[in-house]
Design a protein around this motif. Structure first.
Motif, PDB file in Angstrom:
ATOM      1  N   PRO A   1      36.382 -33.302 -28.898  1.00 53.44           N
ATOM      2  CA  PRO A   1      36.128 -31.917 -28.484  1.00 53.44           C
ATOM      3  C   PRO A   1      34.678 -31.673 -28.089  1.00 53.44           C
ATOM      4  O   PRO A   1      34.401 -30.918 -27.154  1.00 53.44           O
ATOM      5  CB  PRO A   1      36.506 -31.106 -29.732  1.00 53.44           C
ATOM      6  CG  PRO A   1      37.473 -31.966 -30.465  1.00 53.44           C
ATOM      7  CD  PRO A   1      36.984 -33.370 -30.259  1.00 53.44           C
ATOM      8  N   VAL A   2      33.756 -32.328 -28.782  1.00 52.11           N
ATOM      9  CA  VAL A   2      32.340 -32.195 -28.448  1.00 52.11           C
ATOM     10  C   VAL A   2      32.063 -32.813 -27.082  1.00 52.11           C
ATOM     11  O   VAL A   2      31.402 -32.208 -26.225  1.00 52.11           O
ATOM     12  CB  VAL A   2      31.456 -32.872 -29.523  1.00 52.11           C
ATOM     13  CG1 VAL A   2      29.992 -32.845 -29.102  1.00 52.11           C
ATOM     14  CG2 VAL A   2      31.627 -32.182 -30.870  1.00 52.11           C
ATOM     15  N   LEU A   3      32.563 -34.017 -26.856  1.00 49.59           N
ATOM     16  CA  LEU A   3      32.360 -34.686 -25.566  1.00 49.59           C
ATOM     17  C   LEU A   3      32.995 -33.885 -24.440  1.00 49.59           C
ATOM     18  O   LEU A   3      32.458 -33.820 -23.330  1.00 49.59           O
ATOM     19  CB  LEU A   3      32.946 -36.099 -25.610  1.00 49.59           C
ATOM     20  CG  LEU A   3      32.358 -37.043 -26.661  1.00 49.59           C
ATOM     21  CD1 LEU A   3      32.990 -38.420 -26.539  1.00 49.59           C
ATOM     22  CD2 LEU A   3      30.846 -37.135 -26.522  1.00 49.59           C
ATOM     23  N   TRP A   4      34.134 -33.274 -24.728  1.00 52.91           N
ATOM     24  CA  TRP A   4      34.803 -32.459 -23.715  1.00 52.91           C
ATOM     25  C   TRP A   4      33.895 -31.320 -23.253  1.00 52.91           C
ATOM     26  O   TRP A   4      33.766 -31.055 -22.061  1.00 52.91           O
ATOM     27  CB  TRP A   4      36.102 -31.915 -24.285  1.00 52.91           C
ATOM     28  CG  TRP A   4      36.906 -31.122 -23.308  1.00 52.91           C
ATOM     29  CD1 TRP A   4      36.938 -29.768 -23.179  1.00 52.91           C
ATOM     30  CD2 TRP A   4      37.785 -31.632 -22.299  1.00 52.91           C
ATOM     31  NE1 TRP A   4      37.787 -29.388 -22.172  1.00 52.91           N
ATOM     32  CE2 TRP A   4      38.318 -30.516 -21.612  1.00 52.91           C
ATOM     33  CE3 TRP A   4      38.179 -32.911 -21.929  1.00 52.91           C
ATOM     34  CZ2 TRP A   4      39.234 -30.655 -20.574  1.00 52.91           C
ATOM     35  CZ3 TRP A   4      39.082 -33.051 -20.886  1.00 52.91           C
ATOM     36  CH2 TRP A   4      39.598 -31.934 -20.222  1.00 52.91           C
TER      37      TRP A   4
ATOM     38  N   LEU B   1      33.594 -21.939 -18.834  1.00 52.44           N
ATOM     39  CA  LEU B   1      34.371 -21.857 -20.052  1.00 52.44           C
ATOM     40  C   LEU B   1      35.826 -22.184 -19.738  1.00 52.44           C
ATOM     41  O   LEU B   1      36.331 -21.799 -18.690  1.00 52.44           O
ATOM     42  CB  LEU B   1      34.285 -20.445 -20.646  1.00 52.44           C
ATOM     43  CG  LEU B   1      32.911 -20.061 -21.187  1.00 52.44           C
ATOM     44  CD1 LEU B   1      32.917 -18.595 -21.597  1.00 52.44           C
ATOM     45  CD2 LEU B   1      32.531 -20.923 -22.372  1.00 52.44           C
ATOM     46  N   PRO B   2      36.503 -22.907 -20.604  1.00 52.33           N
ATOM     47  CA  PRO B   2      37.888 -23.265 -20.341  1.00 52.33           C
ATOM     48  C   PRO B   2      38.789 -22.038 -20.344  1.00 52.33           C
ATOM     49  O   PRO B   2      38.589 -21.114 -21.122  1.00 52.33           O
ATOM     50  CB  PRO B   2      38.239 -24.182 -21.522  1.00 52.33           C
ATOM     51  CG  PRO B   2      37.288 -23.771 -22.585  1.00 52.33           C
ATOM     52  CD  PRO B   2      36.024 -23.380 -21.885  1.00 52.33           C
ATOM     53  N   VAL B   3      39.776 -22.040 -19.440  1.00 52.43           N
ATOM     54  CA  VAL B   3      40.683 -20.905 -19.352  1.00 52.43           C
ATOM     55  C   VAL B   3      42.090 -21.288 -19.795  1.00 52.43           C
ATOM     56  O   VAL B   3      42.978 -20.452 -19.795  1.00 52.43           O
ATOM     57  CB  VAL B   3      40.733 -20.359 -17.908  1.00 52.43           C
ATOM     58  CG1 VAL B   3      39.378 -19.796 -17.523  1.00 52.43           C
ATOM     59  CG2 VAL B   3      41.160 -21.447 -16.918  1.00 52.43           C
ATOM     60  N   GLN B   4      42.291 -22.563 -20.139  1.00 50.01           N
ATOM     61  CA  GLN B   4      43.591 -22.986 -20.591  1.00 50.01           C
ATOM     62  C   GLN B   4      43.447 -23.755 -21.896  1.00 50.01           C
ATOM     63  O   GLN B   4      42.407 -24.317 -22.180  1.00 50.01           O
ATOM     64  CB  GLN B   4      44.270 -23.880 -19.542  1.00 50.01           C
ATOM     65  CG  GLN B   4      43.425 -25.094 -19.158  1.00 50.01           C
ATOM     66  CD  GLN B   4      44.073 -25.867 -18.033  1.00 50.01           C
ATOM     67  OE1 GLN B   4      45.272 -25.820 -17.857  1.00 50.01           O
ATOM     68  NE2 GLN B   4      43.277 -26.593 -17.283  1.00 50.01           N
ATOM     69  N   GLU B   5      44.485 -23.735 -22.687  1.00 49.95           N
ATOM     70  CA  GLU B   5      44.432 -24.399 -23.975  1.00 49.95           C
ATOM     71  C   GLU B   5      44.341 -25.893 -23.777  1.00 49.95           C
ATOM     72  O   GLU B   5      45.115 -26.490 -23.053  1.00 49.95           O
ATOM     73  CB  GLU B   5      45.675 -24.057 -24.791  1.00 49.95           C
ATOM     74  CG  GLU B   5      45.581 -24.566 -26.209  1.00 49.95           C
ATOM     75  CD  GLU B   5      46.382 -23.735 -27.159  1.00 49.95           C
ATOM     76  OE1 GLU B   5      46.751 -22.619 -26.774  1.00 49.95           O
ATOM     77  OE2 GLU B   5      46.625 -24.217 -28.266  1.00 49.95           O
ATOM     78  N   SER B   6      43.359 -26.521 -24.423  1.00 49.44           N
ATOM     79  CA  SER B   6      43.137 -27.941 -24.270  1.00 49.44           C
ATOM     80  C   SER B   6      42.345 -28.430 -25.470  1.00 49.44           C
ATOM     81  O   SER B   6      42.218 -27.731 -26.470  1.00 49.44           O
ATOM     82  CB  SER B   6      42.383 -28.217 -22.966  1.00 49.44           C
ATOM     83  OG  SER B   6      41.163 -27.520 -22.963  1.00 49.44           O
ATOM     84  N   ALA B   7      41.782 -29.642 -25.342  1.00 46.41           N
ATOM     85  CA  ALA B   7      41.100 -30.238 -26.489  1.00 46.41           C
ATOM     86  C   ALA B   7      39.921 -29.410 -26.969  1.00 46.41           C
ATOM     87  O   ALA B   7      39.604 -29.385 -28.155  1.00 46.41           O
ATOM     88  CB  ALA B   7      40.623 -31.645 -26.119  1.00 46.41           C
ATOM     89  N   GLU B   8      39.250 -28.703 -26.032  1.00 47.85           N
ATOM     90  CA  GLU B   8      38.054 -27.980 -26.464  1.00 47.85           C
ATOM     91  C   GLU B   8      38.354 -26.783 -27.351  1.00 47.85           C
ATOM     92  O   GLU B   8      37.461 -26.238 -27.997  1.00 47.85           O
ATOM     93  CB  GLU B   8      37.204 -27.540 -25.275  1.00 47.85           C
ATOM     94  CG  GLU B   8      37.815 -26.435 -24.438  1.00 47.85           C
ATOM     95  CD  GLU B   8      38.286 -26.949 -23.111  1.00 47.85           C
ATOM     96  OE1 GLU B   8      37.891 -26.393 -22.086  1.00 47.85           O
ATOM     97  OE2 GLU B   8      39.048 -27.931 -23.095  1.00 47.85           O
ATOM     98  N   THR B   9      39.624 -26.341 -27.408  1.00 45.06           N
ATOM     99  CA  THR B   9      39.945 -25.221 -28.294  1.00 45.06           C
ATOM    100  C   THR B   9      39.723 -25.596 -29.752  1.00 45.06           C
ATOM    101  O   THR B   9      39.583 -24.721 -30.602  1.00 45.06           O
ATOM    102  CB  THR B   9      41.408 -24.776 -28.111  1.00 45.06           C
ATOM    103  OG1 THR B   9      42.280 -25.876 -28.375  1.00 45.06           O
ATOM    104  CG2 THR B   9      41.640 -24.255 -26.713  1.00 45.06           C
TER     105      THR B   9
END
Length: 205
Positions: free
Chosen positions: A44-47, A118-126
């Protein structure tokens, strides 16, 4: 994350870096499970680091995967286990920058920029933004000016930032990165304080 005792969710900062060092040391000592826990902890950090370069999801996934492959191939060169978090984020940043330059050369319109998003879809960074505090933090970052957003999102997860590399990537003099980061952090702290309903006028300006 289901295995919090080994590599589960941790807040970002020293606790995460310390846990990463422990897992890396365990893996180097022969614990095969430790690398899986390290991947769950640090991906998640690398993402976030990679997405700060404006790469789309497929390219970002490729960069993160390449970073982990680089660790598998070159792990024996890392003598200080405590530096594993910095090694991973630096490797991800450099690989992302290579991909950005490659895409720029391939795109005649040169539309690829270092605009963080910022991400707009659910993914690893959540995983990283799961807590209310984290969501508040990144909302405040998004409200900053472009230069601050770019700088903070690139260095946010690197405890030992490479200023020379950052200077080239962000087109800033090396000597201005530290002072600029300081001013951006003051602005960020002010926004976070106001978001908590506290008037900070007279403290940070």
């Amino acid at each position: 994350m289901t295995d919090a005792a080994r590599g589960g969710a941790l807040s970002d900062g020293p606790a995460r870096w310390e846990r990463a060092a422990e897992l890396f040391a365990d893996w180097r000592s022969g614990d095969a499970r430790a690398i899986d826990d390290l991947v769950r902890l640090m991906t998640p950090v690398l993402w976030h680091v990679v997405r700060a370069y404006g790469l789309d999801r497929p390219l970002a996934e490729d960069v993160v995967q390449t970073t982990w492959l680089a660790l598998v191939r070159g792990h024996e060169k890392i003598s200080d286990f405590r530096s594993i978090s910095g090694w991973l984020t630096t490797a991800a940043r450099r690989e992302a920058w290579k991909v950005v330059k490659r895409e720029r050369r391939a795109d005649a319109t040169d539309d690829v920029v270092l605009e963080p998003m910022l991400p707009v879809q659910e993914s690893a960074e959540t995983t990283v933004t799961a807590s209310d505090e984290a969501r508040l933090l990144w909302k405040a970052v998004a409200a900053l000016d472009e230069r601050c957003r770019r700088l903070l999102r690139v260095i946010a997860f690197d405890d030992r930032p490479d200023y020379a590399t950052l200077a080239a990537e962000l087109d800033m003099p090396v000597g201005s990165i530290g002072p600029t980061r300081g001013r951006c952090l003051v602005k960020l702290r002010a926004r976070l304080t106001h978001a908590d309903g506290v008037d900070e006028r007279g403290n940070d300006g």
